[in-house]
Scaffold this active site. Structure first.
Site, PDB file in Angstrom:
ATOM      1  N   CYS A  10       1.050  -1.023  -0.070  1.00 46.66           N
ATOM      2  CA  CYS A  10       0.346  -0.084  -0.431  1.00 46.66           C
ATOM      3  C   CYS A  10       1.325   1.256   0.463  1.00 46.66           C
ATOM      4  CB  CYS A  10      -1.537  -0.164   1.161  1.00 46.66           C
ATOM      5  SG  CYS A  10      -1.996   1.840   1.261  1.00 46.66           S
ATOM      6  N   GLU A  63      -6.241   8.090   7.710  1.00 44.54           N
ATOM      7  CA  GLU A  63      -5.495   8.737   6.824  1.00 44.54           C
ATOM      8  C   GLU A  63      -4.213   9.193   6.615  1.00 44.54           C
ATOM      9  OE1 GLU A  63      -7.693   9.467   3.791  1.00 44.54           O
ATOM     10  OE2 GLU A  63      -9.563   8.019   5.041  1.00 44.54           O
TER      11      GLU A  63
HETATM   12  N1  LIG Z   1      -6.777   8.139   2.170  1.00 43.80           N
HETATM   13  C1  LIG Z   1      -6.417   6.946   2.196  1.00 43.80           C
HETATM   14  C2  LIG Z   1      -6.609   6.161   1.481  1.00 43.80           C
HETATM   15  C3  LIG Z   1      -6.213   4.340   1.844  1.00 43.80           C
HETATM   16  C4  LIG Z   1      -6.227   3.080   0.799  1.00 43.80           C
HETATM   17  O1  LIG Z   1      -6.815   3.404  -0.267  1.00 43.80           O
HETATM   18  N2  LIG Z   1      -5.532   1.866   1.552  1.00 43.80           N
HETATM   19  C5  LIG Z   1      -5.932   0.969   0.614  1.00 43.80           C
HETATM   20  C6  LIG Z   1      -4.234   0.194   0.330  1.00 43.80           C
HETATM   21  S1  LIG Z   1      -3.485   1.018  -0.602  1.00 43.80           S
HETATM   22  C7  LIG Z   1      -6.504  -0.108   1.225  1.00 43.80           C
HETATM   23  O2  LIG Z   1      -6.339  -0.230   2.198  1.00 43.80           O
HETATM   24  N3  LIG Z   1      -7.343  -0.350   0.250  1.00 43.80           N
HETATM   25  C8  LIG Z   1      -8.649  -1.581   1.034  1.00 43.80           C
HETATM   26  C9  LIG Z   1     -10.072  -0.900   0.435  1.00 43.80           C
HETATM   27  O3  LIG Z   1     -10.302   0.127  -0.177  1.00 43.80           O
HETATM   28  O4  LIG Z   1     -10.977  -1.506   0.957  1.00 43.80           O
HETATM   29  C10 LIG Z   1      -5.584   7.564   3.126  1.00 43.80           C
HETATM   30  O5  LIG Z   1      -4.751   8.681   2.477  1.00 43.80           O
HETATM   31  O6  LIG Z   1      -4.454   6.348   4.451  1.00 43.80           O
END
Ligand SMILES: N[C@@H](CCC(=O)N[C@@H](CS)C(=O)NCC(=O)O)C(=O)O
Length: 189
Positions: A10, A63
């Site tokens: 990630c 976040e």
């Molecule tokens: N806006 C969040 C985005 C975090 C994100 O999209 N993480 C992804 C992995 S890269 C995730 O956990 N995805 C699982 C999902 O969307 O269900 C941040 O900046 O932390």
């Protein structure tokens, strides 16, 4: 010791990993399997996403951008925003406009929706880095940390061709221990 709920693949979690490394903060990393997420992660973050940063005192923070800004305020040294307010504001603009300036095009390319937009965004990064040393301004900082995880993954995944200013920026970023560690994570993915 704080805990970071994270996933090696990630890039958002990579932002938090790099910021923690830059600040020299020891933490426990709990790797979350994104394909089979534990139900309890939703108690820490209603979206179920990583990263989530947690302190023993009870703070639970999702976040990536919010985590980075918190770390910067909580542990001011070494500073990861420039002292000059205007420069800092422009750095924050890079973070706020991340989707427009790189993220959306990166994920479109990952879905197989074409590389053109990604190449255009990279040209935008190149122009910015021709004009200034770092996305954060005159010093390395949170705006650079905010973009470098995607550039590293894009090199591996798409064989991105970086312009000279961006390639030089990446080399300078990689001199930092946190970014070097993230490079190793990406090459082992
Ligand atoms: N806006 C969040 C985005 C975090 C994100 O999209 N993480 C992804 C992995 S890269 C995730 O956990 N995805 C699982 C999902 O969307 O269900 C941040 O900046 O932390």
């Amino acid at each position: 010791m704080p805990t970071l709920y994270t996933a090696e693949r990630c890039p958002y979690a990579a932002r938090a990993r790099i910021a923690l490394a830059e600040k020299g903060i020891a933490y426990e990393a709990v790797e979350i399997d994104l394909d089979d997420r534990p139900a309890w992660i939703y108690e820490k973050n209603a979206t179920g996403r990583v990263p989530v940063y947690e302190e023993d005192e009870g703070l639970v923070l999702p976040e990536s951008e919010v985590i980075m800004e918190y770390l910067e305020e909580r542990y001011p040294e070494p500073a990861l925003w420039p002292a000059d307010p205007a420069e800092r504001a422009l750095g924050r603009l890079w973070l706020q406009r991340f989707d427009d300036r790189l993220g959306d095009a990166y994920y479109a390319a990952r879905r197989g929706d074409g590389r053109e937009a990604l190449d255009e965004r990279l040209a935008g990064l190149e122009r910015a880095l021709e004009a200034q040393a770092w996305l954060s301004g005159r010093e390395f900082g949170l705006a650079d940390i905010g973009y470098v995880p995607w550039v590293l993954r894009g090199l591996d995944r798409f064989g991105l061709e970086l312009g000279p200013a961006t390639a030089d920026w990446l080399e300078r970023c990689s001199e930092r221990a946190g970014v070097a560690a993230e490079r190793a994570v990406v090459s082992a993915l």
